[in-house]
Design an enzyme around this catalytic site. Structure first.
Site, short mmCIF file in Angstrom:
data_model
loop_
_atom_site.label_atom_id
_atom_site.label_comp_id
_atom_site.label_asym_id
_atom_site.label_seq_id
_atom_site.Cartn_x
_atom_site.Cartn_y
_atom_site.Cartn_z
CD GLU A 35 37.62 45.91 25.70
OE1 GLU A 35 37.73 44.83 26.30
OE2 GLU A 35 36.56 46.30 25.16
NE ARG A 262 41.30 37.83 35.01
CZ ARG A 262 41.09 39.05 34.52
NH1 ARG A 262 40.92 40.07 35.31
NH2 ARG A 262 41.00 39.24 33.25
CE LYS A 272 39.31 46.69 31.69
NZ LYS A 272 40.08 46.94 30.47
P1 ATP Z 1 38.83 43.33 33.62
O1 ATP Z 1 38.30 41.94 33.79
O2 ATP Z 1 39.19 44.00 34.89
O3 ATP Z 1 37.95 44.18 32.76
P2 ATP Z 1 40.47 42.73 31.40
O4 ATP Z 1 41.30 41.53 31.39
O5 ATP Z 1 39.25 42.72 30.58
O6 ATP Z 1 40.21 43.15 32.88
P3 ATP Z 1 42.18 44.24 29.71
O7 ATP Z 1 42.22 45.69 29.47
O8 ATP Z 1 41.70 43.36 28.62
O9 ATP Z 1 41.30 44.01 31.00
O10 ATP Z 1 43.57 43.74 30.25
C1 ATP Z 1 44.83 44.15 29.73
C2 ATP Z 1 45.88 43.17 30.17
O11 ATP Z 1 45.95 43.15 31.59
C3 ATP Z 1 45.54 41.76 29.74
O12 ATP Z 1 46.73 41.14 29.29
C4 ATP Z 1 45.01 41.12 30.97
O13 ATP Z 1 45.24 39.74 30.95
C5 ATP Z 1 45.79 41.85 32.07
N1 ATP Z 1 45.01 41.86 33.30
C6 ATP Z 1 43.76 42.34 33.49
N2 ATP Z 1 43.34 42.14 34.75
C7 ATP Z 1 44.37 41.52 35.40
C8 ATP Z 1 44.56 41.04 36.72
N3 ATP Z 1 43.61 41.15 37.65
N4 ATP Z 1 45.74 40.46 37.03
C9 ATP Z 1 46.70 40.35 36.09
N5 ATP Z 1 46.58 40.78 34.84
C10 ATP Z 1 45.44 41.35 34.47
MG MG Z 2 39.42 42.25 28.45
#
Ligand code: ATP
Ligand code: MG
Length: 559
Positions: A35, A262, A272
């Site tokens: 995102e 994660r 984020k």
């Molecule tokens: P955050 O909670 O840090 O905002 P998010 O999951 O909302 O992270 P996205 O941009 O939606 O961030 O994530 C893009 C991809 O990266 C998704 O497939 C998500 O599952 C993966 N991802 C995000 N954070 C992690 C993490 N800490 N470990 C492994 N994969 C991750």
């Molecule tokens: Mg997300």
């Protein structure tokens, strides 16, 4: 064969099974779906290395899909930064795609669902909707709007789309089952009204699809074979499948969602939202502050793409939540830079040494190895003269036998140069040593082949010639948080655990060969650690970041 099976991770095992059950190999397709609401961090790197790694392993395409369904938080700046970071990590995506490309298709499918009696417009407040949701052990209750006619729903949904309603006043919900054991299946929201400008679709839309409705259908449109996400989406899987079922054509491939844990890292926060808070409140200088766990922060800190890939592979993927020790990340960068970083001499905390028996105006350019770990790294010349700097902590007037550095009456070798002996020292009124007087053994020059040059003394010190040294700003970083799990404390804000000494700015002296160093060039400052040139460097001012010390001072401190 069984050997090979054992080394597959559980996602690879799932893929192998699917292939064995008839999925053609050329149908394998993956995606990485960020995102664009922030910069990528080391957790994302796990997902990037996993998805792109599968792409490489199976020679399958990997799409980069921006999951841009929330215009309130998304920006072009983030899109650009994400692309830069993935490229820098060394991966290539097949297609660059956006969920927003599918807004019309998603809308058309939503209309289809309404026509089939599978979706309805609800104009209750969000509180009312939440109250009717039930609990994991108690069924929810139906919305009074659940049985609107198809015509009514079509009219209302069109009005939503045309901007005739206020934000928050109406939603479109899937009509599934308010008594479902999986709470996500209790008539989930598919669309909400958001009167916000979207970074790509502008003001074309004022209704935006929710994550679940968007994600599964986007995977289906792109014909992603394995949609890999993190564990918190495990409970969304029923809904993911239900949404795909509604539009599924049996001649097409049916995407499969699978989940892994994660990546969490000790001594940092990774969400984020929290990282944005650190940026907005000025706790750090930006998303690329070298103390941030972002890819851009790690890059600026001096991390190499290879070290991050090795870290991701070594930490591996897991089915259960866990925390990876940040020491592993630090090990990976040390190991990489040990092989690749040129060695240079820099003195961070200087004290003056005068070699009393060295001729006043003489200078010599001594030969030094660039990297003993790499026989192709070559040599360079470093200047030597009568007045030098060494590290303050490398001298003591008196010390016990375990102190192998310089002390009065004893000898050490100056790296690449001569053996010197400390004869006396001068102190200021506070009792601090400000000048050390030494003599040198003029036959002991390193590499000269003389008997004296082969003489073994216990300690070897790094040094710079005062006359030739260049002043540089060195930013010495420590961990941003003092607690292992800063966001793991109930009712305590993660910022409580910020390390007040996470940045220490030092004026140092470096050997003159560094004059031509450019942004991101990486070096080992001998005996100190790995350092890289910061982007704040100008023609007149060199700035270095400490990537990682050679010794793990943190471990020592906490023992
Ligand atoms: P955050 O909670 O840090 O905002 P998010 O999951 O909302 O992270 P996205 O941009 O939606 O961030 O994530 C893009 C991809 O990266 C998704 O497939 C998500 O599952 C993966 N991802 C995000 N954070 C992690 C993490 N800490 N470990 C492994 N994969 C991750
Ligand atoms: Mg997300």
């Amino acid at each position: 064969m069984s050997e090979e099976k054992k080394s597959l991770n559980f996602l690879e095992q799932i893929i192998e099974e699917d292939l064995a059950n008839g999925l053609p190999k050329n149908k394998l397709r993956f995606r990485f779906p960020p995102e664009p609401n922030g910069y990528l961090h080391i957790g994302h790197a796990a997902s990037i290395c996993l998805n792109f790694g599968l792409g490489l392993k199976y020679n399958a395409p990997v799409n980069l899909r921006f999951d841009d369904t929330n215009p309130a938080k998304e920006e072009q700046e983030y899109v650009d930064a994400i692309k830069q970071d993935i490229k820098w990590l060394g991966f290539k995506w097949d297609k660059e795609l956006y969920s927003s490309d599918y807004f019309q298709q998603l809308y058309d499918w939503a209309v289809q669902l309404i026509k089939e009696g599978k979706a309805y417009v609800d104009n209750q407040t969000s509180e009312q909707i939440a109250q009717q949701k039930g609990t994991p052990t108690e069924a929810g209750t139906n919305s009074p709007n659940r049985n609107r006619t198809v015509e009514e729903n079509l009219t209302l949904f069109l009005k939503m789309k045309n901007g005739e309603f206020e934000e928050g006043s109406h939603v479109l919900r899937a009509k599934i089952d308010m008594a479902h054991t999986n709470m996500h299946m209790r008539d989930p929201i598919m669309y909400r009204i958001l009167k916000k400008h979207h970074h790509r679709t502008g003001d074309d839309w004022c209704i935006y699809p929710m994550y679940d409705w968007t994600h599964g259908e986007s995977d289906y449109i792109e014909q992603i074979s394995h949609s890999i996400c993190t564990l918190e989406f495990r409970s969304h899987r029923d809904l993911y499948d239900w949404y795909i079922d509604q539009v599924y054509d049996p001649l097409k491939l049916r995407p499969k969602q699978r989940e892994f844990a994660r990546r969490n890292l000790s001594y940092t926060v990774m969400s984020k939202r929290k990282l944005l808070q650190l940026v907005e409140e000025g706790v750090v200088s930006g998303w690329d502050d070298p103390r941030m766990p972002t890819i851009s922060g790690l890059r600026r800190r001096g991390y190499t793409p290879a070290s991050i890939r090795t870290f991701s592979d070594t930490a591996g993927i897991s089915k259960r939540d866990n925390v990876t020790d940040v020491a592993l990340l630090e090990y990976c960068i040390k190991d990489d830079l040990n092989k690749t970083a040129p060695r240079v001499m820099a003195v961070l905390n200087p004290v003056k040494v005068v070699i009393t028996n060295y001729p006043d105006n003489e200078e010599e350019w001594l030969i030094a190895d660039n990297n003993p770990e790499d026989e192709n790294a070559g040599t360079r010349k470093v200047p030597f003269s009568k007045e030098l700097y060494i590290e303050k902590e490398d001298f003591r007037e008196e010390a016990n036998k375990k102190f192998f550095r310089l002390k009065l009456g004893k000898e050490v070798r100056l790296k690449n140069a001569y053996i010197i002996k400390a004869e006396s020292c001068i102190k200021n009124e506070n009792g601090d040593v400000v000048e050390i007087h030494c003599t040198y053994d003029k036959d002991s020059k390193s590499g000269s082949g003389t008997e004296a040059s082969k003489r073994k003394v216990k300690g070897t010190l790094h040094w710079v010639s005062i006359k030739h040294a260049i002043k540089a700003e060195v930013r010495v970083y420590d961990r941003l948080f003092t607690d292992e799990a800063p966001d793991g404390h109930k009712d305590v804000d993660f910022k409580t655990f910020l390390n007040p000494n996470s940045l220490n700015v030092i004026e140092a002296f470096v050997e003159p060969s560094l004059k031509t160093a450019k942004n991101l060039d990486r070096f080992q400052f001998q005996r100190l650690g790995y350092f890289c040139v910061d982007k704040d460097t100008t023609e007149n001012r060199l700035v270095f970041n400490r990537t990682v010390p050679l010794r793990d001072s943190w471990a020592k401190k906490s023992n």
